[in-house]
Motif scaffolding. Structure first.
Motif, PDB file in Angstrom:
ATOM      1  N   GLY A  25     -48.116  28.616  21.970  1.00  0.00           N
ATOM      2  CA  GLY A  25     -49.024  29.314  21.073  1.00  0.00           C
ATOM      3  C   GLY A  25     -49.076  30.809  21.321  1.00  0.00           C
ATOM      4  O   GLY A  25     -49.505  31.569  20.451  1.00  0.00           O
ATOM      5  N   LEU A  26     -48.626  31.244  22.475  1.00  0.00           N
ATOM      6  CA  LEU A  26     -48.564  32.678  22.748  1.00  0.00           C
ATOM      7  C   LEU A  26     -47.454  33.351  21.947  1.00  0.00           C
ATOM      8  O   LEU A  26     -47.501  34.543  21.687  1.00  0.00           O
ATOM      9  CB  LEU A  26     -48.345  32.932  24.242  1.00  0.00           C
ATOM     10  N   VAL A  27     -46.447  32.562  21.572  1.00  0.00           N
ATOM     11  CA  VAL A  27     -45.302  33.085  20.826  1.00  0.00           C
ATOM     12  C   VAL A  27     -45.461  32.820  19.331  1.00  0.00           C
ATOM     13  O   VAL A  27     -45.295  33.717  18.512  1.00  0.00           O
ATOM     14  CB  VAL A  27     -43.984  32.464  21.346  1.00  0.00           C
ATOM     15  N   VAL A  28     -45.784  31.578  18.983  1.00  0.00           N
ATOM     16  CA  VAL A  28     -45.952  31.175  17.590  1.00  0.00           C
ATOM     17  C   VAL A  28     -47.348  30.579  17.439  1.00  0.00           C
ATOM     18  O   VAL A  28     -47.645  29.553  18.061  1.00  0.00           O
ATOM     19  CB  VAL A  28     -44.884  30.126  17.183  1.00  0.00           C
ATOM     20  N   PRO A  29     -48.214  31.207  16.654  1.00  0.00           N
ATOM     21  CA  PRO A  29     -49.578  30.680  16.497  1.00  0.00           C
ATOM     22  C   PRO A  29     -49.570  29.222  16.036  1.00  0.00           C
ATOM     23  O   PRO A  29     -48.847  28.842  15.129  1.00  0.00           O
ATOM     24  CB  PRO A  29     -50.189  31.586  15.421  1.00  0.00           C
ATOM     25  N   GLY A  30     -50.357  28.402  16.710  1.00  0.00           N
ATOM     26  CA  GLY A  30     -50.463  26.985  16.381  1.00  0.00           C
ATOM     27  C   GLY A  30     -49.456  26.096  17.087  1.00  0.00           C
ATOM     28  O   GLY A  30     -49.647  24.886  17.166  1.00  0.00           O
ATOM     29  N   ALA A  31     -48.383  26.666  17.592  1.00  0.00           N
ATOM     30  CA  ALA A  31     -47.346  25.866  18.243  1.00  0.00           C
ATOM     31  C   ALA A  31     -47.852  25.228  19.530  1.00  0.00           C
ATOM     32  O   ALA A  31     -47.394  24.156  19.921  1.00  0.00           O
ATOM     33  CB  ALA A  31     -46.118  26.716  18.531  1.00  0.00           C
TER      34      ALA A  31
END
Length: 118
Positions: A25-31
């Motif tokens: 989630g730090l790279v892709v929101p929600g991941a």
């Protein structure tokens, strides 16, 4: 020196990935919410030892969402802001500790996590 069976090595690797996927989630929101659940569901039948790690991660995900909602509501009285900061710090530290423990073959239950799955 003790040798580890290949299936155990694979389980440890996937368990490490599972814990670290919370940080996606730090790279892709929600991941950070989707990826751990998908990894757990795809691999739990193939690697039975991974199921315990998946439950620990799912318990933390749900607990963190609840804590975040409560802390967000408490922002109206200013108490929630430091609580959100502490929660963010724990959401960064706990997966790293969990991954290190998983790499050693230990299932580490995250502190403060409510046990929805056991």
């Amino acid at each position: 020196m003790q040798t580890v069976p290949p299936s155990e090595v694979e389980t440890r690797q996937w368990a490490t990935f599972l814990h670290l996927s919370l940080l996606a989630g730090l790279v892709v929101p929600g991941a950070g919410f989707v990826l751990p659940v998908v990894l757990w569901q795809l691999k739990k039948d193939e690697l039975p030892g991974l199921d315990a790690h998946g439950k620990v991660v799912a318990n933390w995900l749900i607990s963190a969402l609840i804590y975040g909602a409560v802390a967000g509501g408490l922002c109206f009285v200013l108490v929630g802001f430091p609580l959100l900061g502490i929660l963010a710090l724990l959401a960064f530290i706990f997966p790293i500790i969990g991954a290190l423990k998983a790499n050693d073959g230990v299932v580490w239950a995250y502190p403060l996590a409510i046990r929805f799955f056991s």
